[in-house]
Write an enzyme that holds these catalytic residues in place. Sequence first.
Site, PDB file in Angstrom:
ATOM      1  NE  ARG A 225      -7.253   3.212   4.837  1.00 53.55           N
ATOM      2  CZ  ARG A 225      -6.269   3.999   5.273  1.00 53.55           C
ATOM      3  NH1 ARG A 225      -5.579   3.680   6.341  1.00 53.55           N
ATOM      4  NH2 ARG A 225      -5.981   5.123   4.637  1.00 53.55           N
ATOM      5  CG  HIS A 273      -6.320   5.931  11.423  1.00 58.51           C
ATOM      6  ND1 HIS A 273      -7.243   5.622  10.439  1.00 58.51           N
ATOM      7  CD2 HIS A 273      -5.136   6.070  10.762  1.00 58.51           C
ATOM      8  CE1 HIS A 273      -6.649   5.599   9.256  1.00 58.51           C
ATOM      9  NE2 HIS A 273      -5.354   5.868   9.437  1.00 58.51           N
TER      10      HIS A 273
HETATM   11  P1  NAP Z   1       1.660   0.837  -1.364  1.00 54.17           P
HETATM   12  O1  NAP Z   1       3.036   1.378  -1.508  1.00 54.17           O
HETATM   13  O2  NAP Z   1       0.664   1.076  -2.439  1.00 54.17           O
HETATM   14  O3  NAP Z   1       1.822  -0.721  -1.113  1.00 54.17           O
HETATM   15  C1  NAP Z   1       0.742  -1.610  -1.107  1.00 54.17           C
HETATM   16  C2  NAP Z   1       1.292  -3.015  -1.003  1.00 54.17           C
HETATM   17  O4  NAP Z   1       0.186  -3.919  -0.946  1.00 54.17           O
HETATM   18  C3  NAP Z   1       2.107  -3.409  -2.245  1.00 54.17           C
HETATM   19  O5  NAP Z   1       3.177  -4.235  -1.878  1.00 54.17           O
HETATM   20  C4  NAP Z   1       1.086  -4.190  -3.072  1.00 54.17           C
HETATM   21  O6  NAP Z   1       1.656  -5.178  -3.921  1.00 54.17           O
HETATM   22  C5  NAP Z   1       0.332  -4.888  -1.974  1.00 54.17           C
HETATM   23  N1  NAP Z   1      -0.995  -5.296  -2.477  1.00 54.17           N
HETATM   24  C6  NAP Z   1      -2.015  -4.523  -2.898  1.00 54.17           C
HETATM   25  N2  NAP Z   1      -3.058  -5.292  -3.281  1.00 54.17           N
HETATM   26  C7  NAP Z   1      -2.676  -6.576  -3.084  1.00 54.17           C
HETATM   27  C8  NAP Z   1      -3.299  -7.823  -3.302  1.00 54.17           C
HETATM   28  N3  NAP Z   1      -4.542  -7.918  -3.792  1.00 54.17           N
HETATM   29  N4  NAP Z   1      -2.608  -8.950  -2.999  1.00 54.17           N
HETATM   30  C9  NAP Z   1      -1.345  -8.863  -2.505  1.00 54.17           C
HETATM   31  N5  NAP Z   1      -0.691  -7.713  -2.278  1.00 54.17           N
HETATM   32  C10 NAP Z   1      -1.359  -6.574  -2.568  1.00 54.17           C
HETATM   33  O7  NAP Z   1       0.985   1.369  -0.021  1.00 54.17           O
HETATM   34  P2  NAP Z   1       1.720   1.887   1.308  1.00 54.17           P
HETATM   35  O8  NAP Z   1       2.143   3.290   1.139  1.00 54.17           O
HETATM   36  O9  NAP Z   1       2.709   0.875   1.717  1.00 54.17           O
HETATM   37  O10 NAP Z   1       0.481   1.895   2.317  1.00 54.17           O
HETATM   38  C11 NAP Z   1      -0.214   0.702   2.634  1.00 54.17           C
HETATM   39  C12 NAP Z   1      -1.489   1.050   3.369  1.00 54.17           C
HETATM   40  O11 NAP Z   1      -1.194   1.465   4.707  1.00 54.17           O
HETATM   41  C13 NAP Z   1      -2.287   2.216   2.806  1.00 54.17           C
HETATM   42  O12 NAP Z   1      -3.050   1.829   1.683  1.00 54.17           O
HETATM   43  C14 NAP Z   1      -3.147   2.602   3.961  1.00 54.17           C
HETATM   44  O13 NAP Z   1      -4.323   1.830   3.916  1.00 54.17           O
HETATM   45  C15 NAP Z   1      -2.320   2.179   5.184  1.00 54.17           C
HETATM   46  N6  NAP Z   1      -1.870   3.325   5.984  1.00 54.17           N
HETATM   47  C16 NAP Z   1      -2.236   3.396   7.285  1.00 54.17           C
HETATM   48  C17 NAP Z   1      -1.801   4.443   8.073  1.00 54.17           C
HETATM   49  C18 NAP Z   1      -2.145   4.515   9.532  1.00 54.17           C
HETATM   50  O14 NAP Z   1      -1.885   5.519  10.178  1.00 54.17           O
HETATM   51  N7  NAP Z   1      -2.708   3.476  10.117  1.00 54.17           N
HETATM   52  C19 NAP Z   1      -1.002   5.448   7.521  1.00 54.17           C
HETATM   53  C20 NAP Z   1      -0.655   5.354   6.186  1.00 54.17           C
HETATM   54  C21 NAP Z   1      -1.086   4.282   5.429  1.00 54.17           C
HETATM   55  P3  NAP Z   1       2.633  -4.760  -5.144  1.00 54.17           P
HETATM   56  O15 NAP Z   1       3.909  -4.331  -4.454  1.00 54.17           O
HETATM   57  O16 NAP Z   1       2.781  -6.010  -5.883  1.00 54.17           O
HETATM   58  O17 NAP Z   1       1.948  -3.637  -5.864  1.00 54.17           O
END
Ligand code: NAP
Length: 310
Positions: A225, A273
């Site tokens: 993000r 994006h």
């Molecule tokens: P997710 O499964 O919720 O994983 C989030 C990861 O971030 C987890 O490992 C979490 O730790 C870690 N995290 C969250 N807050 C943190 C903090 N304060 N300190 C350290 N680590 C932290 O999410 P995801 O499905 O992988 O997606 C990640 C992000 O990718 C989405 O939220 C979105 O913003 C982005 N995204 C972008 C696109 C694009 O097209 N560019 C598409 C889809 C998603 P824990 O494992 O310990 O909970």
Amino acid sequence: MAVNVLFAARPDRWETYAAPLRDAFARAGVDAHLATDMPPAEVDYIVYAPNSPLQVFTPYTRAKAVLNLWAGVEDIIGNPTLAIPLARMVDPGLTRGMVEWVTGHVMRHHLGMDADITRSDTEWEPHTPPLAYERKVTILGLGALGRAAAETLVSLGFDVTGWSRTEKTLPGITCLSGEGGLDKALETAEILVLLLPNTADTENLLNAKRIGMLPRGAFIINPGRGALIDDEALLSALDEGHIAHATLDVFRTEPLPAEHRYWSHPRVTVTPHIAAETRANTASEAIAENIRRGEAGETFLHLADPSRGY
Ligand code: NAP
């Protein structure tokens, strides 16, 4: 009796999702009435995109869950009218898209492909890139997407470190957590990939101090993000040469305004994006499975937690 499923997304998404959702409901044995409009008090589940006109959930008194079509939930998780479970999108198609996008951009910087692609002279100047196992890649965020990207990079031989909020043990990946872990993860990152959600804790996580902790000449790849990065700090580090290149897919304001310096900066690649899109077929399976679980009295998969913000 059929469950009533409201599809609440931008009108143009209906054509993409109506048939895949109906097919997925049939395969999951879910008897569902799917529509874009129905009396709020009769809705059982809401398939939702945060840019939908639906922003007030109070009238949906019978609804059991909001099933998000997006992986990111920052635009809905703080909605004060949302008092029912919110599931984020974990879609195998979206995950594969992210893995491929991340791998492609890591390989570009790892191999130094730009030197050949942008060559404007006839100079025969061989450059031998290191092998993957000599390249340290750090991924911030080890969730559905960060972990999948890390696993693929490990399978290619990269020396991968991952950082998350909670401690993890993942084969072949140096897993770190907490503040101390973040420092270590940054200090070694020749290529840094951001796959964190946008929360109060992650906003501006990559600030001037932390960018300064990266090795000189590091590459930053951000498909997470826009708000994760302090843009002015990144631009200064790029101008100064501390950061060799930033490949950015996400921005605080999207579309990225035409006058933004990222567009013209020689060390920045902007992608609009497109790193990973939800894929209707596989996402519909995920939604159908969650409705099946809800109807069977099982816990929903991939619930977002308002107290964590993701
Ligand atoms: P997710 O499964 O919720 O994983 C989030 C990861 O971030 C987890 O490992 C979490 O730790 C870690 N995290 C969250 N807050 C943190 C903090 N304060 N300190 C350290 N680590 C932290 O999410 P995801 O499905 O992988 O997606 C990640 C992000 O990718 C989405 O939220 C979105 O913003 C982005 N995204 C972008 C696109 C694009 O097209 N560019 C598409 C889809 C998603 P824990 O494992 O310990 O909970």
